[in-house]
Design an enzyme around this catalytic site. Structure first.
Site, PDB file in Angstrom:
ATOM      1  N   GLU A  79       0.162  -0.929   5.806  1.00  0.00           N
ATOM      2  CA  GLU A  79       1.211  -0.328   6.888  1.00  0.00           C
ATOM      3  C   GLU A  79       0.990   0.996   6.711  1.00  0.00           C
ATOM      4  OE1 GLU A  79       5.056   1.369   7.737  1.00  0.00           O
ATOM      5  OE2 GLU A  79       3.910   1.874   5.950  1.00  0.00           O
TER       6      GLU A  79
ATOM      7  N   ASP B 126       0.988  -1.412   0.001  1.00  0.00           N
ATOM      8  CA  ASP B 126      -0.047   0.063   0.024  1.00  0.00           C
ATOM      9  C   ASP B 126       0.790   1.239   0.093  1.00  0.00           C
ATOM     10  OD1 ASP B 126       0.851  -0.680   2.681  1.00  0.00           O
ATOM     11  OD2 ASP B 126      -0.790   0.898   3.547  1.00  0.00           O
TER      12      ASP B 126
HETATM   13 ZN   LIG Z   1       5.382   4.865   4.624  1.00  0.00          ZN
END
Ligand SMILES: [Zn+2]
Length: 445
Positions: free
Chosen positions: A143, A78
């Site tokens: 994340e 991501d």
């Molecule tokens: Zn980052």
């Protein structure tokens, strides 16, 4: 020299607009995870897509040979949002290569870095039928939004994720061509202070002088957190702080990072902080008490003669080994409660927290990482650094899987992670592929 097929892979990976925070991009995250599954499967790894309440987790592994060590490589597919779009020189999801620099959202954080590991494994598997270690890739899609589903995933897959050591390339290098091993991170503990004086805003002329002003009380409380030498004045705050070792102080003095550069980077008129420590030491190995926000009273144009009824402040404490966030925040709360006058009511609200992290860079795995780094970047000595920020997943891995993480970052200081024109140098991409190949060999020893 970079292989064109590797570059094609990177560009394909970068074209997914996998912005995890924005639901509009959900299908892009799913497609990106599928792309990884195909990539791993084509390499001969056993790849599984694990749905979560958020974005899927991709798990890929080689066959397990009990005689071999197991290495887990973590990364994330991501990315951060691209705004403000008008500051990008090229569209963020159309990778652009110029003068050896790839510009695209996610190029450095973290697609370029995790893909270099994946391609390193691909190259090794072309040369030999098996890797020198059992390998697990854990690539998540959340994340950038704080990994809300990762800890529970690890908890429910403890046997599958059991390993000897973890490798992450999602940190920085001190300078181009300077191999960097981050062996320490600071922890964090957040706290909000709410003060209530009179039960309503008062006329400061009629009541001022006889009724406590919550903003004044708040600023005195905040000021009481530090002494004149820049040390934190909360009793017991430093009790568990592990002192810097002399090798750390000596080696940090030789790094290509200095106070002048810090001044330039921050635009601050001068540097400050705890007496007896260099700026790098203060940022990497000493704890802080930081005021992140303050509010109270009249904020509009001009003057308002108000004696406000409320004031509040947001604080975070960056913590170092071996400070425990819960213990520290308890001591801070005790200090604030004993220092707070009876003229106001105080309420304290605890926020998020994360433990500090430290690994011995000269442990057998640490030394293996150092040998691999010096093959990938042969020009300079390895910079052994700590970082001032916090990566909570590293402490989570330690807690749940009981193993250390080697942070072998490939990002440069000007890679602009999270900012417009995020970029990654081709030479770091190539070095990452080489690093992975050497690292797996060295870790197997
Ligand atoms: Zn980052």
């Amino acid at each position: 020299m970079i292989n064109q097929r590797h570059l094609d892979d990177l560009f394909a990976f970068l074209r997914f607009a996998s912005v995890s925070t924005d639901a509009t991009y959900k299908s892009q995250l799913d497609l990106c995870a599928d792309w990884l599954i195909t990539k791993f499967s084509n390499m001969g790894l056993n790849a599984e897509l694990h749905p979560t309440p958020g974005h899927p987790i991709v798990l890929a592994r080689t066959k397990t040979d009990p005689a071999k060590k197991t290495v887990l490589i973590y990364g994330h597919y991501d990315v951060q949002p691209v705004d403000p779009l008008n500051l990008w020189t090229h569209p963020p999801f159309e990778p652009h290569l110029e003068n050896g620099i790839i510009t695209a959202r996610g190029s450095t954080d973290n697609k370029g870095q995790i893909l270099s590991h994946i391609l390193g494994v691909q190259e090794t598997l072309k040369l030999t039928p098996e890797l020198p270690v059992n390998l697990i890739f854990l690539v998540e899609g959340e994340e950038e939004i704080g990994s809300p589903n990762l800890a529970s995933f690890i908890q429910t897959h403890l046997t599958e994720l059991a390993c000897d050591v973890i490798v992450i390339s999602d940190t920085g290098m001190v300078a181009p061509q300077h191999p960097t091993f981050t062996y320490g991170l600071r922890g964090i503990a957040a706290l909000e202070i709410f003060l209530q004086g009179p039960d309503k805003d008062l006329h400061s002329g009629i009541y001022g002088g006889a009724v406590a002003n919550p903003i004044t009380v708040l600023t005195r409380l905040i000021a009481s957190l530090h002494d004149e030498q820049g040390r934190i004045a909360v009793p017991g705050f430093y009790s568990e702080v592990r002192e810097l070792q002399s090798w750390e102080r000596d080696s940090w003095k030789t790094l290509p990072l200095n106070d002048a550069e810090l001044l330039l980077l921050t635009g601050s008129p001068s540097l400050t902080g705890e007496a007896g420590y260099s700026a790098l030491e203060r940022c990497w190995a000493r704890p802080t008490a930081e005021l992140n926000g303050i509010s109270g009273g009249y904020q509009g144009e001009g003057t308002k003669t108000v004696l406000p009824s409320k004031a509040s402040a947001k604080l975070t404490f960056r913590l170092v080994p071996d400070q425990d966030p819960e213990t520290i925040i308890e001591r801070v709360c005790t200090h604030l409660k004993t220092s707070c006058p009876t003229s106001v009511h105080m309420e304290l609200k605890l926020g998020h927290s994360g433990k500090p992290y430290l690994v011995d860079p000269n442990s057998p795995y640490g030394l293996a990482a150092q040998r691999a780094l010096s093959c990938a970047f042969p020009v300079n000595a390895i910079a052994l650094i700590r970082e001032g920020g916090s990566i909570p997943i590293v402490a989570t891995f330690k807690e749940l899987l009981g193993v250390d993480t080697l942070l072998l970052g490939l990002a440069l200081p000007d890679c602009r992670a999270h900012s417009p024109n995020e970029n990654f140098p081709l030479e770091n991409f190539a070095a990452g592929i080489l690093l992975n190949q050497k690292l797996l060999k060295e870790l197997a020893l």
